[in-house]
Design a protein around this motif. Structure first.
Motif, short mmCIF file in Angstrom:
data_model
loop_
_atom_site.label_atom_id
_atom_site.label_comp_id
_atom_site.label_asym_id
_atom_site.label_seq_id
_atom_site.Cartn_x
_atom_site.Cartn_y
_atom_site.Cartn_z
N ASP A 41 5.49 81.69 48.94
CA ASP A 41 4.49 81.88 47.87
C ASP A 41 4.56 80.73 46.87
OD1 ASP A 41 4.04 84.34 49.04
OD2 ASP A 41 5.08 85.49 47.48
N GLU A 42 5.78 80.38 46.49
CA GLU A 42 5.96 79.32 45.48
C GLU A 42 5.35 78.01 45.97
OE1 GLU A 42 7.16 79.71 42.44
OE2 GLU A 42 7.75 81.79 42.72
N ALA A 43 5.57 77.71 47.25
CA ALA A 43 5.06 76.45 47.80
C ALA A 43 3.53 76.41 47.68
CB ALA A 43 5.48 76.31 49.26
N ARG A 44 2.89 77.56 47.80
CA ARG A 44 1.42 77.59 47.68
C ARG A 44 0.98 77.45 46.23
NH1 ARG A 44 -0.25 82.07 47.00
NH2 ARG A 44 0.91 83.09 48.68
N HIS A 45 1.51 78.33 45.33
CA HIS A 45 0.94 78.28 43.98
C HIS A 45 1.48 77.11 43.14
CE1 HIS A 45 4.12 81.50 42.91
NE2 HIS A 45 4.43 80.47 42.16
N ALA A 46 2.59 76.51 43.57
CA ALA A 46 3.10 75.33 42.85
C ALA A 46 2.09 74.19 42.88
CB ALA A 46 4.43 74.86 43.45
N ASP A 68 1.47 86.78 43.54
CA ASP A 68 2.76 86.32 44.09
C ASP A 68 3.91 86.72 43.18
OD1 ASP A 68 1.47 84.96 46.16
OD2 ASP A 68 1.58 83.00 45.15
N GLU A 69 3.75 86.38 41.88
CA GLU A 69 4.86 86.58 40.95
C GLU A 69 5.14 88.07 40.75
OE1 GLU A 69 6.43 84.06 40.70
OE2 GLU A 69 5.34 82.29 40.06
N PHE A 70 4.12 88.88 40.88
CA PHE A 70 4.34 90.32 40.80
C PHE A 70 5.21 90.79 41.96
CE2 PHE A 70 2.81 94.85 40.65
CZ PHE A 70 3.35 95.11 39.41
N PHE A 86 8.92 72.95 37.06
CA PHE A 86 9.86 74.03 37.45
C PHE A 86 9.74 74.33 38.95
CE2 PHE A 86 11.71 78.30 37.37
CZ PHE A 86 12.67 78.21 36.36
N GLU A 87 8.50 74.51 39.42
CA GLU A 87 8.33 74.97 40.81
C GLU A 87 8.40 73.87 41.85
OE1 GLU A 87 5.85 79.06 39.82
OE2 GLU A 87 4.73 77.29 40.45
N THR A 88 7.83 72.70 41.56
CA THR A 88 7.99 71.65 42.58
C THR A 88 9.23 70.82 42.30
OG1 THR A 88 6.53 70.11 41.44
CG2 THR A 88 5.53 71.46 43.14
MN MN Z 1 6.14 80.72 40.88
#
Ligand code: MN
Ligand code: MN
Length: 493
Positions: free
Chosen positions: A228-233, A131-133, A194-196
């Motif tokens: 993506d963030e919502a998933r990996h957070a 995701d981050e890539f 940070f993400e959530t």
């Molecule tokens: Mn992230």
């Protein structure tokens, strides 16, 4: 072929007992994180949103295709040229600070993908790295097109490779948060706090502002990244839950540290964008209102759900919502040649809006803008230096941001003697973060120390070159002081 449900749990839980080596050797505490617990403590690790590799690549490829389609339609220089020049600078600020930090997040995720203590955690972190890539590549691609039109967009790639003071602050945060944190600290700091905790400010708040400002490319990019963030957070919650069972004090300390560090970062990146660089007619809510709705309410709820307390400095944090980003913006406007993007001088309408949104603090902040306004009236448009600072400023030895804590009449700076040297901090939380792990921070050289040791030049023009800037590139007033209201304003006595 079996149905997904029949094999999925078997495939995502692939841990086994080691017979030739010790688990400590496979997952050394230094790199896997503290507390080191037997795998039994982690084996119930569970991510709420489950995906297989096939599903992952299918979904991601569809998301990329959607972003590419929007880019083909509205991602050309001509499309960006239609946007308000003030907003373009919100874009330059984001474009510079985001993509290579996302790349650092690839590294943090990959460390968790190897040294996280449960296989499902490692797999989810692997998807996180991919995701981050993607979040690195998309903005680099979109902004690259704009470099031939406006060199300031070159900082999308260049920023983190410079000695610019904002980049020094950015690296101080990103190095620790994303590059060096072990998987446990990474999960709490990056995934949970940070993400959530904060990124909804960007994904909900800023994407709504981008929509209103007519910037559909940025809006599309940010929304695509958000999925993506919502998933990996969600990696954060199950790690924090186990940590709370075994070392709640450490969990609380990590949350306290990273909430403060994240707050300072978002106050600048999002605070500047929402309250200054978005044209008045496109503003949705103030930065403070977004913070109250998307960070305070939701984050406090997640803390309580986890059995955590609000950070010890909560009162100071609430107070800083009225001041901090305003103080840094005024300071940065005054030293705008030290950055790679341009600044807006808030006019009477903007200041009336700010006074209405910040009734408690704006009356004390107004005077500084009146003085800048008078400077422009004396010099006339186009004379940048007459309203520009010339005296050296100080930087916080933890966050590396200009010392802007507190209010114009009462700053919150704190000092500390450590190892024969005096350190200064913008605030008590920055001092306490430093004092808790001085070995981690003490040898870092801030801008002032670089000047004192001869590593950086003391002369402002030479310092600007050290910051990676030249006259073409460095930040200016976005309209060169040429505001209709400034010309017609009556002379002040
Ligand atoms: Mn992230
Ligand atoms: Mn990301």
């Amino acid at each position: 072929m079996s149905e997904r449900d029949e094999w999925f749990d078997l495939a995502r839980k692939l841990d086994w007992e080691f017979s030739y080596v010790d688990a400590h050797a496979v997952f050394p505490e230094d790199i896997s994180g503290t507390p080191w617990l037997p795998h039994a403590a982690w084996q119930d690790w569970d991510e709420p949103y489950k995906t297989t590799y096939t599903e992952y690549v299918t979904q991601q490829s569809a998301k990329d295709a959607a972003v590419h389609a929007v880019r083909a339609a509205i991602g050309q220089v001509e499309d960006f040229q239609k946007l308000d020049p003030a907003w373009l600078n919100a874009l330059k600020l984001h474009a510079a600070t985001l993509p290579l930090a996302e790349f650092a997040a690839v590294v943090g995720n990959l460390r968790a993908a190897r040294f996280g203590r449960d296989s499902a955690w490692r797999t989810t972190a692997n998807f996180g790295a991919l995701d981050e890539f993607r979040h690195t590549q998309i903005p680099l691609l979109i902004m690259h097109e704009l470099v031939r039109w406006d060199r300031q967009f070159d900082w999308t790639h260049k920023f983190f490779h410079t000695n610019n003071w904002v980049a020094i602050a950015g690296r101080h945060l990103a190095d620790e948060l994303l590059l060096t944190a072990n998987p446990i600290e990474f999960a709490v700091a990056t995934n949970f706090v940070f993400e959530t905790g904060f990124t909804n400010l960007q994904f909900v708040g800023l994407s709504a502002v981008a929509h209103a400002a007519g910037d559909r490319m940025f809006e599309t990019m940010v929304k695509s990244i958000q999925t993506d963030e919502a998933r990996h957070a969600q990696i954060g919650h199950p790690v924090l839950r186990t940590l709370m069972q075994h070392d709640p004090e450490y969990a609380q300390a990590l949350v306290d540290k990273w909430f403060w560090r994240s707050w300072l970062f978002f106050a600048i990146v999002t605070g500047f964008a929402m309250d200054y660089l978005t044209p008045l007619q496109h503003r949705q809510q103030s930065f403070k209102e977004f913070m109250e709705e998307w960070v305070l309410d939701q984050f406090q709820r997640s803390l309580l759900d986890m059995g955590l307390e609000r950070p010890w400095y909560w009162e100071q944090f609430i107070a800083s919502l009225d001041w901090y980003h305003h103080m840094v913006y005024a300071s940065a406007y005054t030293y705008r040649a030290t950055t790679w993007f341009d600044f807006v001088l808030p006019g009477p309408d903007e200041r009336a809006w700010l006074a209405q949104k910040y009734p408690h603090s704006w009356p004390s902040l107004e005077g500084r803008w009146e003085r800048i306004e008078q400077r422009w009236q004396q010099s006339g448009p186009g004379v940048e230096w007459h309203s520009h600072g010339a005296t050296p400023v100080g930087f916080c030895n933890l966050c590396q941001i200009v010392l802007c804590g507190g209010t114009p009449s009462h700053n919150t700076a704190e000092t500390l003697f450590h190892g024969g040297r005096k350190y200064i901090f913008c605030s008590e939380p920055c001092l306490r973060i430093f004092s808790a792990e001085p070995e981690r921070y003490a040898s870092h050289l801030d801008v002032v120390m670089r000047i004192l040791t001869g590593a950086a030049p003391a002369n402002l023009l030479e310092l600007l070159r050290y910051f990676g800037l030249d006259q073409d590139l460095w930040g200016k007033d976005v309209r060169g002081g040429n505001y209709p209201w400034l010309r017609t304003a009556p002379e002040r006595s």
